[in-house]
Design an enzyme around this catalytic site. Sequence first.
Site, PDB file in Angstrom:
ATOM      1  N   CYS A  84       0.847  -1.197   0.000  1.00 25.78           N
ATOM      2  CA  CYS A  84       0.000   0.000   0.000  1.00 25.78           C
ATOM      3  C   CYS A  84       0.884   1.250   0.000  1.00 25.78           C
ATOM      4  CB  CYS A  84      -0.907  -0.067   1.228  1.00 25.78           C
ATOM      5  SG  CYS A  84      -1.840   1.411   1.592  1.00 25.78           S
ATOM      6  N   HIS A  85       0.271   2.374  -0.336  1.00 25.72           N
ATOM      7  CA  HIS A  85       1.030   3.628  -0.408  1.00 25.72           C
ATOM      8  C   HIS A  85       1.676   4.012   0.913  1.00 25.72           C
ATOM      9  CE1 HIS A  85      -0.113   4.580  -4.477  1.00 25.72           C
ATOM     10  NE2 HIS A  85      -1.216   3.930  -4.179  1.00 25.72           N
ATOM     11  N   THR A  86       1.069   3.609   2.002  1.00 27.38           N
ATOM     12  CA  THR A  86       1.638   3.965   3.302  1.00 27.38           C
ATOM     13  C   THR A  86       3.005   3.292   3.497  1.00 27.38           C
ATOM     14  OG1 THR A  86      -0.619   4.074   4.077  1.00 27.38           O
ATOM     15  CG2 THR A  86       1.075   4.131   5.761  1.00 27.38           C
ATOM     16  N   HIS A 123       1.250  -3.854   5.983  1.00 26.79           N
ATOM     17  CA  HIS A 123       0.095  -3.774   6.898  1.00 26.79           C
ATOM     18  C   HIS A 123      -1.177  -4.293   6.251  1.00 26.79           C
ATOM     19  CE1 HIS A 123       0.020  -0.145   4.490  1.00 26.79           C
ATOM     20  NE2 HIS A 123      -1.271  -0.085   4.719  1.00 26.79           N
ATOM     21  N   GLU A 124      -1.041  -5.048   5.151  1.00 28.24           N
ATOM     22  CA  GLU A 124      -2.218  -5.554   4.440  1.00 28.24           C
ATOM     23  C   GLU A 124      -1.996  -7.053   4.276  1.00 28.24           C
ATOM     24  OE1 GLU A 124      -4.402  -2.873   1.137  1.00 28.24           O
ATOM     25  OE2 GLU A 124      -3.069  -4.324   0.215  1.00 28.24           O
ATOM     26  N   CYS A 178      -9.592  -3.161  21.069  1.00 29.38           N
ATOM     27  CA  CYS A 178      -9.458  -3.831  22.379  1.00 29.38           C
ATOM     28  C   CYS A 178     -10.812  -4.074  23.025  1.00 29.38           C
ATOM     29  CB  CYS A 178      -8.547  -3.019  23.301  1.00 29.38           C
ATOM     30  SG  CYS A 178      -9.341  -1.542  24.000  1.00 29.38           S
ATOM     31  N   CYS A 217     -11.208   0.166  25.793  1.00 28.27           N
ATOM     32  CA  CYS A 217     -10.722   1.532  26.006  1.00 28.27           C
ATOM     33  C   CYS A 217     -11.831   2.558  25.741  1.00 28.27           C
ATOM     34  CB  CYS A 217      -9.492   1.819  25.130  1.00 28.27           C
ATOM     35  SG  CYS A 217      -9.888   2.129  23.389  1.00 28.27           S
ATOM     36  N   CYS A 229     -12.932   2.541  22.064  1.00 30.55           N
ATOM     37  CA  CYS A 229     -13.732   1.374  21.676  1.00 30.55           C
ATOM     38  C   CYS A 229     -15.120   1.433  22.295  1.00 30.55           C
ATOM     39  CB  CYS A 229     -13.023   0.078  22.081  1.00 30.55           C
ATOM     40  SG  CYS A 229     -11.609  -0.325  21.036  1.00 30.55           S
ATOM     41  N   CYS A 260      -8.709   2.880  18.252  1.00 29.39           N
ATOM     42  CA  CYS A 260      -8.552   2.253  19.564  1.00 29.39           C
ATOM     43  C   CYS A 260      -7.295   2.847  20.176  1.00 29.39           C
ATOM     44  CB  CYS A 260      -8.404   0.744  19.396  1.00 29.39           C
ATOM     45  SG  CYS A 260      -7.875  -0.145  20.861  1.00 29.39           S
ATOM     46  N   ARG A 264      -1.662   2.464  21.109  1.00 31.82           N
ATOM     47  CA  ARG A 264      -1.285   3.498  20.143  1.00 31.82           C
ATOM     48  C   ARG A 264       0.177   3.937  20.281  1.00 31.82           C
ATOM     49  NH1 ARG A 264      -1.159   8.759  19.998  1.00 31.82           N
ATOM     50  NH2 ARG A 264      -1.748   8.868  22.184  1.00 31.82           N
ATOM     51  N   CYS A 300      -6.545  -3.430   4.358  1.00 34.95           N
ATOM     52  CA  CYS A 300      -6.396  -1.972   4.254  1.00 34.95           C
ATOM     53  C   CYS A 300      -7.261  -1.400   3.145  1.00 34.95           C
ATOM     54  CB  CYS A 300      -4.934  -1.537   4.088  1.00 34.95           C
ATOM     55  SG  CYS A 300      -4.791   0.267   4.031  1.00 34.95           S
ATOM     56  N   ARG A 320      -3.821  -3.176  -7.302  1.00 29.47           N
ATOM     57  CA  ARG A 320      -3.143  -3.791  -6.168  1.00 29.47           C
ATOM     58  C   ARG A 320      -2.214  -4.901  -6.655  1.00 29.47           C
ATOM     59  NH1 ARG A 320      -3.560  -0.125  -2.928  1.00 29.47           N
ATOM     60  NH2 ARG A 320      -4.137  -0.366  -0.745  1.00 29.47           N
TER      61      ARG A 320
HETATM   62  N1  LIG Z   1      -7.341   6.842   5.688  1.00 27.51           N
HETATM   63  C1  LIG Z   1      -6.969   5.551   5.539  1.00 27.51           C
HETATM   64  O1  LIG Z   1      -7.271   4.706   6.384  1.00 27.51           O
HETATM   65  C2  LIG Z   1      -6.234   5.127   4.293  1.00 27.51           C
HETATM   66  C3  LIG Z   1      -6.009   3.768   4.031  1.00 27.51           C
HETATM   67  C4  LIG Z   1      -5.412   3.394   2.811  1.00 27.51           C
HETATM   68  C5  LIG Z   1      -5.003   4.358   1.921  1.00 27.51           C
HETATM   69  N2  LIG Z   1      -5.181   5.685   2.227  1.00 27.51           N
HETATM   70  C6  LIG Z   1      -4.796   6.763   1.295  1.00 27.51           C
HETATM   71  O2  LIG Z   1      -5.821   6.856   0.317  1.00 27.51           O
HETATM   72  C7  LIG Z   1      -5.286   7.370  -0.892  1.00 27.51           C
HETATM   73  C8  LIG Z   1      -5.697   6.488  -2.051  1.00 27.51           C
HETATM   74  O3  LIG Z   1      -5.107   5.214  -1.948  1.00 27.51           O
HETATM   75  P1  LIG Z   1      -5.092   4.219  -3.221  1.00 27.51           P
HETATM   76  O4  LIG Z   1      -4.422   2.980  -2.787  1.00 27.51           O
HETATM   77  O5  LIG Z   1      -6.452   4.129  -3.793  1.00 27.51           O
HETATM   78  O6  LIG Z   1      -4.129   5.079  -4.191  1.00 27.51           O
HETATM   79  P2  LIG Z   1      -3.885   5.044  -5.790  1.00 27.51           P
HETATM   80  O7  LIG Z   1      -2.621   5.766  -6.046  1.00 27.51           O
HETATM   81  O8  LIG Z   1      -4.042   3.652  -6.311  1.00 27.51           O
HETATM   82  O9  LIG Z   1      -5.084   5.905  -6.381  1.00 27.51           O
HETATM   83  C9  LIG Z   1      -5.091   7.296  -6.355  1.00 27.51           C
HETATM   84  C10 LIG Z   1      -5.811   7.784  -7.612  1.00 27.51           C
HETATM   85  O10 LIG Z   1      -5.929   9.209  -7.512  1.00 27.51           O
HETATM   86  C11 LIG Z   1      -5.702   9.764  -8.791  1.00 27.51           C
HETATM   87  N3  LIG Z   1      -5.294  11.149  -8.617  1.00 27.51           N
HETATM   88  C12 LIG Z   1      -4.089  11.638  -8.222  1.00 27.51           C
HETATM   89  N4  LIG Z   1      -4.121  12.988  -8.197  1.00 27.51           N
HETATM   90  C13 LIG Z   1      -5.357  13.365  -8.563  1.00 27.51           C
HETATM   91  C14 LIG Z   1      -6.007  14.624  -8.716  1.00 27.51           C
HETATM   92  N5  LIG Z   1      -5.348  15.753  -8.504  1.00 27.51           N
HETATM   93  N6  LIG Z   1      -7.308  14.630  -9.089  1.00 27.51           N
HETATM   94  C15 LIG Z   1      -7.966  13.465  -9.325  1.00 27.51           C
HETATM   95  N7  LIG Z   1      -7.405  12.244  -9.204  1.00 27.51           N
HETATM   96  C16 LIG Z   1      -6.123  12.198  -8.829  1.00 27.51           C
HETATM   97  C17 LIG Z   1      -4.632   8.861  -9.408  1.00 27.51           C
HETATM   98  O11 LIG Z   1      -4.613   8.948 -10.823  1.00 27.51           O
HETATM   99  C18 LIG Z   1      -5.067   7.485  -8.917  1.00 27.51           C
HETATM  100  O12 LIG Z   1      -5.944   6.840  -9.830  1.00 27.51           O
HETATM  101  C19 LIG Z   1      -3.776   7.471  -0.654  1.00 27.51           C
HETATM  102  O13 LIG Z   1      -3.477   8.808  -0.272  1.00 27.51           O
HETATM  103  C20 LIG Z   1      -3.533   6.539   0.507  1.00 27.51           C
HETATM  104  O14 LIG Z   1      -2.374   6.889   1.234  1.00 27.51           O
HETATM  105  C21 LIG Z   1      -5.803   6.082   3.387  1.00 27.51           C
HETATM  106 ZN   LIG Z   2      -2.711   0.872   3.609  1.00 24.95          ZN
HETATM  107 ZN   LIG Z   3      -9.690   0.055  22.315  1.00 26.01          ZN
END
Ligand SMILES: NC(=O)c1ccc[n+]([C@@H]2O[C@H](COP(=O)([O-])OP(=O)(O)OC[C@H]3O[C@@H](n4cnc5c(N)ncnc54)[C@H](O)[C@@H]3O)[C@@H](O)[C@H]2O)c1
Ligand SMILES: [Zn+2]
Ligand SMILES: [Zn+2]
Length: 383
Positions: free
Chosen positions: A48-50, A70-71, A100, A103, A106, A114, A118, A177, A376
Amino acid sequence: MASTAGKTITCKAAIAWSPGEDLSVEDVQVAPPRAHEVRIKILHTGVCHTDAYTLSGKDPEGAFPVILGHEGAGIVESVGEGVTSVSVGDTVVALYTPECQTCKFCLSGKTNLCGSIRTTQGRGVMPDGTSRFRARGRDILHFMGTSTFAEYTVVADISVVAVTPKCPTDRACLLGCGITTGYGAATVVADIRKGSNVAVFGAGCVGLSIVQGAVRNGAGRIIVVDINKDKEEWARRFGATHFLDPVRVVAESKMSIQDKLVEMTDGGCDVTFDCTGNVGVMRAALEACHKGWGESIVIGVAAAGQEISTRPFQLVTGRVWRGCAFGGVKGRSQLPDLVNDYLKGDLKVDEFITHREKLANINAAFAHMKKGDCIRCVVDMSI
Ligand SMILES: NC(=O)c1ccc[n+]([C@@H]2O[C@H](COP(=O)([O-])OP(=O)(O)OC[C@H]3O[C@@H](n4cnc5c(N)ncnc54)[C@H](O)[C@@H]3O)[C@@H](O)[C@H]2O)c1
Ligand SMILES: [Zn+2]
Ligand SMILES: [Zn+2]
């Protein structure tokens, strides 16, 4: 108990020794689980991106050397004292958002966050303050309480959930994730009703999963906005009714993307989502909401130091700005339902897997992720 129970296991893991470098697949010693810990044989993990963000060194909290990931999903190899929620042999998904059930968070009924581990999770250690990983004679840090880029990992018992073994682990891992983050954001967090107009910015794994959740809730228009026009086909396959390339919209109509969305939806969207991590997009998503009730949900993770802004009048006139992690889903109590949705055919998962690699080739998975055609990449942990 398996014959390895209580013993240190030497296996392969992808170690991030320092920021900005490729992962190194090498031997790691994984200590047995202590009280309230679970050792998992990871069979499959998504990337994942993270993971890439932390590896890049741009995450100010990222510490090295570390085992990222993490996935992940796999099988419980052994459990420490006092573990009652999972048993040896269970098929499980690792949870970076633990649950948990005792907490303040939760018990609040208001959030899936949770608070109980942390601090140690953030420091890259187990709840007792120590690591279970060693390589080249030194301790290696854990990541997000999961570290799934290892053949064996140790997690807290509140950071794992058993799911039905009917779900193959190369699919179950993706519910750890990306897919859950989007599907949960649409079905647990957002108020998407029958006929609601929805806009989704960013059609990656997260955005496409939101589209699925919006379809399930009976949304009206589901408008996907992405700068990569190849994502139109993907978006429509998952149920989007409209697709906009924002660059083209601006060039052709001389309107901002938010004005275009407001025009298309007779006053604005009921719900919008940012799945890009771009703070300019977050603003557009908020401003594309309907006056009086529209809500915009921030999911994308912005780079360190970035801030969001809009005119306060946007909020005064009833738009709501919120965000969520892991789709607001409580991992231990709600993830098994999502697995069942998948098995019933109500939740698409297979379609997300565009690439596959083996652990030995995990750096290729990072390279795929950075290209526009990868939704993915699933990594098979057998060497
Ligand atoms: N909050 C959470 O729990 C959580 C969990 C997982 C991922 N994320 C975040 O969510 C986001 C998306 O994750 P993903 O795996 O789907 O990423 P990804 O890179 O596969 O998809 C992102 C999409 O956004 C498009 N994009 C980029 N800039 C753009 C813009 N200016 N306008 C329109 N579209 C645009 C890209 O072309 C791409 O298709 C990431 O920032 C990731 O870090 C957050
Ligand atoms: Zn992730
Ligand atoms: Zn908890």
